[in-house]
Design a protein around this motif. Structure first.
Motif, short mmCIF file in Angstrom:
data_model
loop_
_atom_site.label_atom_id
_atom_site.label_comp_id
_atom_site.label_asym_id
_atom_site.label_seq_id
_atom_site.Cartn_x
_atom_site.Cartn_y
_atom_site.Cartn_z
N ALA A 40 48.08 34.48 24.42
CA ALA A 40 48.11 35.63 23.52
C ALA A 40 48.78 35.21 22.21
CB ALA A 40 48.87 36.78 24.16
N HIS A 71 37.08 44.84 21.13
CA HIS A 71 37.64 44.22 22.34
C HIS A 71 37.64 45.24 23.45
CE1 HIS A 71 40.03 41.85 25.03
NE2 HIS A 71 41.02 42.72 25.02
N ARG A 72 36.94 44.94 24.53
CA ARG A 72 36.79 45.86 25.67
C ARG A 72 36.31 47.23 25.20
NH1 ARG A 72 39.23 44.16 30.57
NH2 ARG A 72 40.19 42.08 30.37
N LYS A 104 45.50 39.87 22.70
CA LYS A 104 46.41 40.46 23.69
C LYS A 104 45.82 40.29 25.08
CE LYS A 104 48.43 43.77 20.43
NZ LYS A 104 48.68 45.20 20.10
N ARG A 105 45.02 41.21 25.52
CA ARG A 105 44.43 41.10 26.85
C ARG A 105 43.34 40.03 26.88
NH1 ARG A 105 42.39 46.93 28.40
NH2 ARG A 105 42.19 45.94 30.48
N SER A 106 43.01 39.58 28.07
CA SER A 106 41.92 38.62 28.24
C SER A 106 40.58 39.28 27.93
CB SER A 106 41.91 38.09 29.67
OG SER A 106 43.11 37.41 29.97
N GLY A 107 39.60 38.45 27.56
CA GLY A 107 38.26 38.96 27.30
C GLY A 107 37.72 38.51 25.97
N TYR A 109 36.56 38.96 22.03
CA TYR A 109 36.93 39.60 20.77
C TYR A 109 35.77 39.37 19.80
CZ TYR A 109 41.70 40.06 22.57
OH TYR A 109 42.80 40.41 23.31
N ARG A 137 39.41 35.00 25.22
CA ARG A 137 40.68 34.63 25.84
C ARG A 137 40.52 34.57 27.35
NH1 ARG A 137 46.18 37.49 27.14
NH2 ARG A 137 47.31 35.60 27.72
N ASN A 138 40.89 33.43 27.90
CA ASN A 138 40.95 33.21 29.36
C ASN A 138 39.60 33.24 30.06
OD1 ASN A 138 43.70 32.72 29.48
ND2 ASN A 138 44.22 34.88 29.77
N THR A 142 33.67 40.13 28.46
CA THR A 142 33.82 41.58 28.42
C THR A 142 32.86 42.25 27.44
OG1 THR A 142 35.59 41.38 26.77
CG2 THR A 142 36.25 41.55 29.10
#
Length: 266
Positions: A40, A71-72, A104-107, A109, A137-138, A142
């Motif tokens: 992050a 994001h999400r 911030k969170r995984s997924g 962007y 991320r990770n 998503t």
């Protein structure tokens, strides 16, 4: 029957076709060097309007109409992170922007820039390249497979953050959410990637193809496919695919741009 659109006339066809064009390719960049992230934190981003394959002329960017990330499914405004800067290519310097993407969170962007229309004096038209670029991320998918509801966009059919060099990439061109046939899709390799620290390109890793820009045509359902021959960043610009055709009393080419990252298998 296909429609004829874009900045160059094309013949109607019933299959995907590759062909060269003489003109240099304008490409809006939403660039960060590492699109696959584990931690992050803040990721630096550059907005540049440029000819990255030949490290050619840089065009001045005005303040973007919008700059945000999805994001999400959530839209997060990024305009407040922008600061004016200068980018210097091999031919000239021009206005660009530095920005920041916070992970911030995984997924996925999905960064989106809607630039102000740019007046191209040599063609006496305006160009507006609505551009998408991706960071993950990770390794958790998503959002990449979703359309983002833009006036025009390219929907990727392959995960855009880890294309295999030597494989193919497919996309679908949409205008107001509907597929568009017969659209010219310019293909661009980012031969000279921007140096984030000094606002200049790094050394080029390839030379432009002879014969001008590489172009694919969308089929009757808006699909195109291109073989990715080399690792690095590849851009796709669907010329004139958007619904808006005029700005300030002149022709507007409202283009959809998408950037993907390819890697060699080691």
């Amino acid at each position: 029957m296909f429609k004829t659109v874009g900045r160059c006339a094309v013949a109607s066809v019933c299959f995907i076709l590759l062909m060269p064009l003489a003109a240099q390719a304008h490409f809006q960049l939403v660039y960060t060097p590492e699109v696959n992230q584990a931690a992050a934190g803040d990721v630096p981003v550059k907005l540049i309007f440029w000819h990255p394959f030949e490290n050619g002329h840089v065009m001045d960017m005005a303040n973007p109409i919008e700059f945000y990330v999805i994001h999400r499914g959530e839209k997060i405004d990024l305009e407040s992170t922008l600061s004016p800067t200068t980018f210097t290519g091999s031919e000239n310097s021009a206005a660009a922007f530095d920005g920041t993407l916070t992970l911030k969170r995984s997924g996925d962007y999905v960064m989106v820039v809607v630039p102000a229309p740019y007046y191209e004096q040599s063609e006496d038209i305006y160009i507006q390249q609505i551009t998408k670029s991706y960071v993950n991320r990770n390794e958790i998918p998503t959002d990449w497979m979703e359309a983002q509801g833009l006036k025009t966009e390219i929907l990727p059919l392959n995960r855009p953050t880890n294309i295999v060099a030597g494989s193919t990439f497919s996309g679908r061109v949409l205008s107001d959410g509907q597929p568009v046939s017969g659209v010219e899709v310019e293909v661009e390799y980012m031969a000279a990637e921007p140096d984030m620290a000094n606002g200049r390109p790094k050394e080029p890793t390839a030379k432009p193809m002879p014969g001008g820009a590489i172009v694919a045509l969308t089929d009757e359902n808006g699909y195109f496919t291109f073989g990715i021959p080399k690792a690095g960043f590849w851009g796709f610009a669907a010329l004139g695919s958007g619904p808006d055709k005029e700005f300030n009393g002149k022709e507007l080419s409202q283009d959809a741009v998408l950037w993907v990252r390819a890697y060699d298998v080691k």
